[in-house]
Design a protein around this motif. Structure first.
Motif, short mmCIF file in Angstrom:
data_model
loop_
_atom_site.label_atom_id
_atom_site.label_comp_id
_atom_site.label_asym_id
_atom_site.label_seq_id
_atom_site.Cartn_x
_atom_site.Cartn_y
_atom_site.Cartn_z
N GLU A 150 131.74 25.41 121.12
CA GLU A 150 131.87 23.95 121.22
C GLU A 150 131.29 23.27 119.98
N ILE A 151 130.14 23.75 119.52
CA ILE A 151 129.49 23.15 118.35
C ILE A 151 130.35 23.31 117.11
N LEU A 152 130.94 24.49 116.94
CA LEU A 152 131.71 24.80 115.73
C LEU A 152 133.17 24.40 115.81
N SER A 153 133.63 23.91 116.96
CA SER A 153 135.05 23.62 117.13
C SER A 153 135.54 22.49 116.22
N GLU A 198 123.99 20.91 113.26
CA GLU A 198 123.37 22.12 112.72
C GLU A 198 122.13 22.54 113.51
N ASN A 199 121.37 21.58 114.00
CA ASN A 199 120.18 21.91 114.79
C ASN A 199 120.56 22.61 116.10
N ALA A 200 121.60 22.11 116.75
CA ALA A 200 122.05 22.74 117.99
C ALA A 200 122.58 24.15 117.70
N PHE A 201 123.27 24.31 116.59
CA PHE A 201 123.78 25.63 116.20
C PHE A 201 122.61 26.59 115.97
N ASP A 202 121.60 26.13 115.24
CA ASP A 202 120.41 26.96 114.99
C ASP A 202 119.72 27.33 116.29
N ASP A 203 119.66 26.39 117.22
CA ASP A 203 119.03 26.67 118.52
C ASP A 203 119.77 27.77 119.26
#
Length: 159
Positions: free
Chosen positions: A32-35, A42-47
Motif C-alpha cells: 500500500e505504501i509503495l503503490s 518513507e517513515n511508514a516504509f522504514d517502520d
C-alpha cells in the motif's frame, strides 16, 4: 519427556505460522505504501522494514530451537512412530502450511521489491530534474549578473 517435546515442536510450528501471518500483514502495508511512487511515506516504509526484520529474527530463533529439539528427539520419535502418529500428521500439516506461506511471502517480497525499485527510479528522476533546474537557474543568475557589467558596444549618433 518425549510427549512434552512433541508438544513443544508443534507449538513452535504454530508460533511460526503466527509470525508468518504478521510478515504477510507487513508485506501488505508495504504494498500500500509503495503503490503510489509519487506519494510514499518513507517513515511508514522504514517502520514496516524494521518490523519485518524483528519478525524474521523471531522466525530464525524459532527455527533454531525447533531444529535443536528435533535433533534430540528424532531417534525416539522414529522408534515410536505409531504412538505419535496423530501428532506427526498435525505437524506435517503445519509444515505444509508453513511452506505455502513461505512461497506466498517470497512472491510478495518480489512484488514489493519491484515497487520499491519503481519508487527509487522516480525519486532519482526527481532529483535529477531538480539538479538540472537548479543549475539552469544558477547559470541564468550568473549570466544576468555579468550582463550588467557589459558596456554598450555602439552608440547611435543620428542626431
Amino acid at each position: 519427556m518425549l510427549s512434552s517435546s512433541m508438544d513443544m515442536l508443534e507449538e513452535s510450528l504454530i508460533k511460526k505460522i503466527d509470525i508468518m501471518s504478521e510478515i504477510e500483514a507487513e508485506n501488505e502495508k508495504q504494498k500500500e505504501i509503495l503503490s503510489d511512487p509519487d506519494n510514499v511515506d518513507e517513515n511508514a516504509f522504514d517502520d514496516t522494514v524494521d518490523k519485518k526484520s524483528e519478525l524474521i529474527d523471531k522466525l530464525s530463533s524459532l527455527d533454531d530451537g525447533f531444529q535443536s529439539l528435533f535433533d534430540r528427539v528424532k531417534e525416539e520419535v522414529n522408534a515410536n512412530k505409531d504412538q505419535y502418529a496423530d501428532q506427526i500428521r498435525r505437524m506435517q500439516s503445519l509444515i505444509q502450511e508453513i511452506t505455502a506461506r513461505s512461497a506466498s511471502i517470497e512472491a510478495a517480497e518480489h512484488r514489493n521489491k519491484r515497487l520499491a525499485e519503481k519508487y527509487f527510479d522516480t525519486a532519482r528522476r526527481k532529483m535529477s530534474t531538480s539538479k538540472q533546474t537548479s543549475a539552469a537557474a544558477f547559470n541564468y543568475y550568473r549570466t544576468m549578473n555579468n550582463f550588467k557589467e557589459i558596456p554598450p558596444q555602439f552608440l547611435d549618433k543620428k542626431n
